[in-house]
Scaffold this motif. Structure first.
Motif, PDB file in Angstrom:
ATOM      1  N   SER A 193      51.644 -19.324 -24.072  1.00 40.01           N
ATOM      2  CA  SER A 193      52.440 -18.039 -24.030  1.00 40.01           C
ATOM      3  C   SER A 193      53.765 -18.442 -24.068  1.00 40.01           C
ATOM      4  N   LEU A 194      54.493 -19.678 -23.424  1.00 39.64           N
ATOM      5  CA  LEU A 194      55.636 -19.889 -23.585  1.00 39.64           C
ATOM      6  C   LEU A 194      55.968 -20.515 -25.205  1.00 39.64           C
ATOM      7  N   VAL A 208      63.133 -11.304 -24.848  1.00 38.14           N
ATOM      8  CA  VAL A 208      61.721 -11.901 -24.575  1.00 38.14           C
ATOM      9  C   VAL A 208      61.553 -12.345 -23.316  1.00 38.14           C
ATOM     10  N   GLN A 209      60.347 -12.358 -22.532  1.00 39.98           N
ATOM     11  CA  GLN A 209      60.269 -12.811 -21.088  1.00 39.98           C
ATOM     12  C   GLN A 209      59.308 -14.255 -21.176  1.00 39.98           C
ATOM     13  N   PHE A 210      59.452 -15.038 -20.568  1.00 38.29           N
ATOM     14  CA  PHE A 210      58.994 -16.417 -20.527  1.00 38.29           C
ATOM     15  C   PHE A 210      58.164 -16.414 -19.295  1.00 38.29           C
ATOM     16  N   ALA A 222      59.945 -21.906 -17.571  1.00 44.18           N
ATOM     17  CA  ALA A 222      60.054 -20.427 -17.929  1.00 44.18           C
ATOM     18  C   ALA A 222      61.421 -19.749 -17.717  1.00 44.18           C
ATOM     19  N   GLY A 223      61.940 -20.167 -16.381  1.00 44.26           N
ATOM     20  CA  GLY A 223      63.135 -19.727 -15.914  1.00 44.26           C
ATOM     21  C   GLY A 223      64.359 -20.338 -16.851  1.00 44.26           C
ATOM     22  N   ALA A 224      64.267 -21.391 -16.948  1.00 48.19           N
ATOM     23  CA  ALA A 224      65.435 -22.145 -17.853  1.00 48.19           C
ATOM     24  C   ALA A 224      65.326 -21.530 -19.201  1.00 48.19           C
TER      25      ALA A 224
END
Length: 473
Positions: A193-194, A208-210, A222-224
């Protein structure tokens, strides 16, 4: 990716099975023999230490029962001093004089005074471990200690263990297969997904959201990445604004230069007064264009590390007075009033040229954004940490949301207008020079009352500092 994780898990399971089978089947007999040998050696050492003490026979009896031993102690004349038979007259060192004599002869002929080995005991049809050692020294023996313990055949035990291992291995293999499939998919899903989201970001989709799933490290990654996407989106937007603003600023002097050149050609070529006026405008716009290009080049060099500092020691009060004197012509021409509040003269060590550029850029910024009263205030404040320089305008001020972007080279204030002086990149150059010096800097602003830009020339260059504020006004 999931296949790779599954292969790693299965490889780990197979290694565990090989170790389990190896130690339980292949090395079981050797492991058992070593353990029995080690145990009997420890018991013999303990018996030698307590031999001849009070009630040592009771301790020997306990050791015989606890370790399934036959014990015989003889003196140097081969007379029995102590014996214990737990093998039903089948002990090789008990009741069989020929064996006892043979073992003692081996002890006497050995280099260490100790023998240890297993032989077939025909009386019980199994191997027996025999251990013998001299009591005292080889030159002056006090007697001999002989121990005998049966070695349990492990063949039948191996067969039982094999059957159990086959059943356990089949169950564990099935569980390991299912667990490896589950874990490999669970690990691979957030990584896939990442990767998918990163490809979308590479194509320009910065919204886009990680999703890092339930693993802490992947959540942090994902936050980074989400933060990086937001910052890239902001920089991309501001860069587009910069290109638009710079294009506008470049187009304006070029248009004016062309227009006045055409006027000279068509209208004022024969009129010396008009021609001189139009030529002066062309010269001014050319200077403005050259200044803008120079500022862009300077900013690029500062941020890339292409410009090195040239420190020198000078009086900051004198430097401020000198700079403000240069603006008297602008004040007389345009009506701006620059008020200077000095403090005591203080010697500072820094790059005088770069600091002068910072002060001029802050004054230019105040000229461009001060209020209708055209008042500008410059202050020198000596503090224990260094000299604080403030430049205050009386303009509309800056809201809190924009304060953090005010020194950013990609940012333009909503109050953007054609500068009276400067090129609009002054605060970006201020930021770059301050970071190069490792000086504190920032801005304090109140809507409707104006803004105060400041920086501190630190007396101690080794002092750790941090800057306040980002963006361009």
């Amino acid at each position: 990716m999931a296949l790779h994780f599954w292969c790693y898990f299965m490889f780990f399971i197979l290694v565990v099975f090989l170790l389990l089978w190896g130690f339980q089947i292949i090395f079981l007999e050797k492991f058992y023999d070593r353990m029995k040998t080690s145990d009997i050696q420890k018991v013999a050492a303990h018996m030698l230490n307590i031999y001849g003490t009070e009630n040592y026979e009771e301790t020997y009896d306990e050791l015989a029962y606890d370790n399934d031993l036959c014990i015989v102690v003889v003196d140097k004349y081969y007379r029995t001093v102590y014996s214990k038979d737990l093998m039903g007259n089948a002990c090789l060192v008990h009741g069989f004089a020929n064996y006892t004599s043979a073992f003692i002869s081996q002890i006497r002929s050995s280099k260490t005074g100790t023998i240890c080995g297993d032989i077939m005991n025909e009386h019980i049809r199994t191997n027996t471990l025999v251990y013998g050692t001299v009591i005292g020294t080889m030159d002056n023996p006090k007697g001999y200690l002989l121990l005998n313990t049966p070695l349990v055949p492990v063949g039948s035990t191996e067969a039982i263990i094999k059957r159990q291992l086959l059943i356990i291995s089949a169950i564990l293999l099935m569980l390991g297969l299912l667990l490896s499939i589950y874990l490999s998919r669970r690990l691979a899903r957030p990584i896939a997904s990442l990767t998918k989201s990163a490809k979308q970001m590479a194509k320009g989709n910065y919204n886009v959201q990680f999703d890092g799933g339930s693993y802490l490290e992947l959540q942090q990654l994902a936050g980074a990445l989400t933060y990086a996407a937001q910052e890239i989106s902001r920089v991309d937007t501001l860069q587009r604004d910069l290109i638009a603003n710079v294009s506008h600023d470049l187009r304006t002097p070029l248009t004016m230069m062309k227009a006045y050149a055409e006027m000279i050609r068509d209208l004022s070529g024969d009129n010396p007064v008009k021609r001189a006026e139009h030529l002066n405008i062309i010269i001014e716009e050319t200077d403005r264009l050259a200044l803008m290009v120079n500022d862009i080049l300077d900013l690029s060099k500062l941020e890339s590390g292409g410009l090195a500092l040239t420190p020198s020691t000078f009086g900051i009060r004198a430097k401020l007075s000198e700079i403000i004197d240069r603006y008297r012509g602008l004040s007389a021409k345009t009506g701006y009033h620059i008020h200077f509040t000095p403090d005591e003269e203080t010697m500072v060590t820094c790059d005088a040229g770069k600091i002068e550029q910072v002060i001029c850029n802050l004054i230019n910024n105040a000229v461009n954004y001060t209020g209708p009263n055209k008042q500008i205030f410059v202050r020198q404040i000596n503090t224990p940490n260094g000299v604080r320089i403030e430049v205050q305008d009386t303009g509309a001020g800056i809201d809190k949301e924009n304060l953090r972007m005010i020194f950013d080279k990609y940012y333009r204030s909503e109050n953007h207008k054609r500068e009276v002086v400067g090129t609009g990149l002054g605060l970006s150059i201020v930021k770059a020079i301050m970071k190069l010096h490792n000086y504190s800097y920032g801005v304090d602003s109140t809507l409707g009352k104006g803004s105060t830009f400041w920086f501190v020339i630190h007396q101690d260059k080794k002092e750790e500092t941090h800057h306040a504020g980002t963006g361009s006004h």
